[in-house]
Scaffold this active site. Structure first.
Site: not given
Ligand code: GLN
Length: 542
Positions: A386, A511, A513
């Site tokens: 990001c 994102h 993750e």
């Protein structure tokens, strides 16, 4: 359909790991094929945690459906390997706002609206409707905060009332201290905590104890006596090496069987394959592995690790997928500012890979940019998440394309080259809550790129949380001097992924993750760790 409810409360202090206990119970339920989902209650009056600073609240976790929720949801999803929805996050803010709207609509005409019965009734109705809609065997309810807080008092009262009509099992998490040198496990704090829980009309069925070492038999007996329980209902939760181990440690103590019996699912058999694969992952984390790499996370919230909880977990999952041991260091980005290139090299030279994670605001930006420059010029793997992608584009514009003065509108509204700008549909937005580009969005990936290799597909879905985007006016210019645009959002033509095209360096506007799980590691993290491990194996460092 009859539903069961398991309510998890915490005593004495925060930070005991209630979220991990809840996630572990969810995992056990899943292993026994009992359909369960969690609800998290947070007592604060914010509608959601989207407007909170990571230093105050840790990571803001984003769901597919745009929900900005508590970081515990990250653990729920990682343990369950399932995606949650925003209905499962109940905050004090949401609750009061909904009840007040109902009052305005006239749904309580003629009544003074009160915490009891209106808030408590509304809560029970809401929990029952979740259990019904999701066709759950068990709804787990994690009560945020500590018993005795004003913020969760009405919630606990609602749970007491729920237990009058429904099958509710209470589980309480507590702490058993041991004074250094005395060698005695102290149960008094828990005795007092239990008294206040019982005063609220709650009788826990299980007490899970954090402590430095396993509880002694006599400690368990004493605690059981005060809690009206059998000693086997007092469960240990002491020093596990990693969070994913807890379901297994609970099983060692027969907690899975006792809880299932209590809930009426005692005859269910365990998913042997699922258990085996979880054990394999936990053993990998606890034991030595062959390959190795060293990673630096250069961010602005590193003082509070919880701010990047999912990044850390995603590295763990990707390490598992690569059969590698990864050492992670956290570097405060401001420490890389105002120092020479030589000094930056000294600080970063031992790392095989660098991650710049998400963030907001100007502080520490130039330090992150210096880290990216170092990675690009010294053959280190780089993953930009990001903000880390936006800075990767700016660094490239400045140092590879000669556009000095390149920046983001977020950090410099007079920047000569506004490489990152406000998204078109953000320009008219004034309200701050829930107004970023949120949730899951598709990404089209170009063939022949590193991103394509990582995903193995021309389409991916990742979660987002940003207001600014790559300025398409600079697309051609940056491409002409070598930046590879590898991912585009099909609907809005937003640049989603960029890469260096030379060695491994990918920035993503998303994102990834947030969707990484032990059983489904995020493709970009997996590829990043692979590149870092390869660097570790080949590079002869000075
Ligand atoms: N501050 C940047 C934006 O709003 C990046 C956000 C982030 O890293 N999540 O676009």
């Amino acid at each position: 359909m009859e539903h069961r409810y398991v309510v998890i409360t915490g005593s004495l202090m925060s930070g005991l790991g209630k979220g991990i206990v809840t996630s572990s119970i969810l995992k056990l339920m899943k292993l026994y094929r009992v359909k369960a989902l969690p609800v998290k209650f947070d007592g604060y009056l914010n509608y959601d945690c989207g407007t909170m600073n990571p230093f105050r609240h840790g990571e803001v976790f984003v769901l597919d459906d745009k929900g900005e929720v508590d970081m515990d949801f990250g653990n729920y999803e990682r343990f369950l390997n399932e995606s949650m929805n925003s209905d499962l996050s109940i905050t004090g803010g949401k609750l009061f706002s909904n009840v007040i709207s109902m009052e305005r609509r006239g749904e309580y005409l003629g009544r003074d609206v009160q915490i009891i019965p209106h808030i408590t009734d509304y809560l029970q109705k809401r929990l029952k409707s979740i259990a019904e809609k999701e066709k759950l065997d068990v709804l787990l309810i994690e009560v945020g905060g500590t018993v005795g807080d004003i913020e969760n008092s009405y919630f606990i009262e609602a749970m007491r009332q729920l237990s009058l009509t429904e099958k509710v099992t209470f589980v309480n998490l507590t702490y058993v201290p041991e004074l250094e040198g005395v060698g005695e496990q102290k149960t008094k704090p828990t005795q007092i905590a239990l008294r206040s829980l019982m005063q609220l009309g709650i009788q826990p069925k299980f007490i899970i104890c954090r402590s430095q070492r396993p509880l002694e038999k006599s400690t368990k007996e004493k605690m059981a006596l005060f809690a009206n329980l059998k000693p086997e209902n007092i469960i240990d939760d002491n020093e596990i090496k990693n969070i994913y181990e807890l379901p297994l440690r609970l099983m060692d103590q027969g907690f899975d069987k006792m809880l299932l019996d209590e809930l009426g699912f005692g005859k269910k058999s365990i998913d042997k394959e699922g258990l085996k694969s979880w054990k394999r992952f936990v053993e990998f984390l606890n034991d030595g592995v062959h390959k190795h790499a060293k990673i630096a996370i250069v961010g602005k919230y590193v003082k509070l690790r919880d701010s990047y909880a999912s990044v850390k977990e995603a590295i763990t999952h990707a390490a598992y997928a690569n059969d590698a041991k990864i050492d992670v260091d956290w570097i405060e980005s401001e420490s890389l500012e105002g120092i020479s290139k030589e000094k930056i090299k000294n600080i970063l030279d031992s790392y095989d890979g660098i991650i710049v994670p998400g963030g907001f605001g100007k502080r520490g930006i130039e330090g992150m940019m210096n880290a990216i420059s170092f990675a690009r010029n010294n053959g280190r793997a780089y993953l930009g998440l990001c903000l880390g992608m936006q800075l990767m584009a700016i660094e490239y514009a400045r140092n590879a394309c000669g556009l000095s003065g390149a920046n983001s509108l977020e950090f410099d509204d007079k920047a000569k080259h506004r490489i990152i700008s406000l998204m078109e549909d953000q320009k008219s937005i004034k309200l701050k809550g829930g107004t970023m580009r949120l949730g899951s969005w598709p990404v089209s990936i170009s063939k022949g790129t590193m991103a394509y290799e990582a995903y193995g597909s021309a389409k991916a879905h990742e979660r987002h949380r940003h207001r600014y985007e790559f300025n398409n006016k600079y697309r051609k210019r940056l491409e002409d001097c070598g930046l590879v645009i590898s991912g585009i959002s099909p609907d809005k033509n937003i640049v989603e992924m960029v890469e260096w095209g030379t060695h491994f360096g990918i920035g993503t506007q998303a994102h990834p993750e947030l969707k990484s799980r032990p059983e489904a590691p995020a493709p970009l993290f997996k590829a990043f760790i692979k590149a870092a491990v390869a660097h570790n194996g080949t590079e002869h460092k000075s």
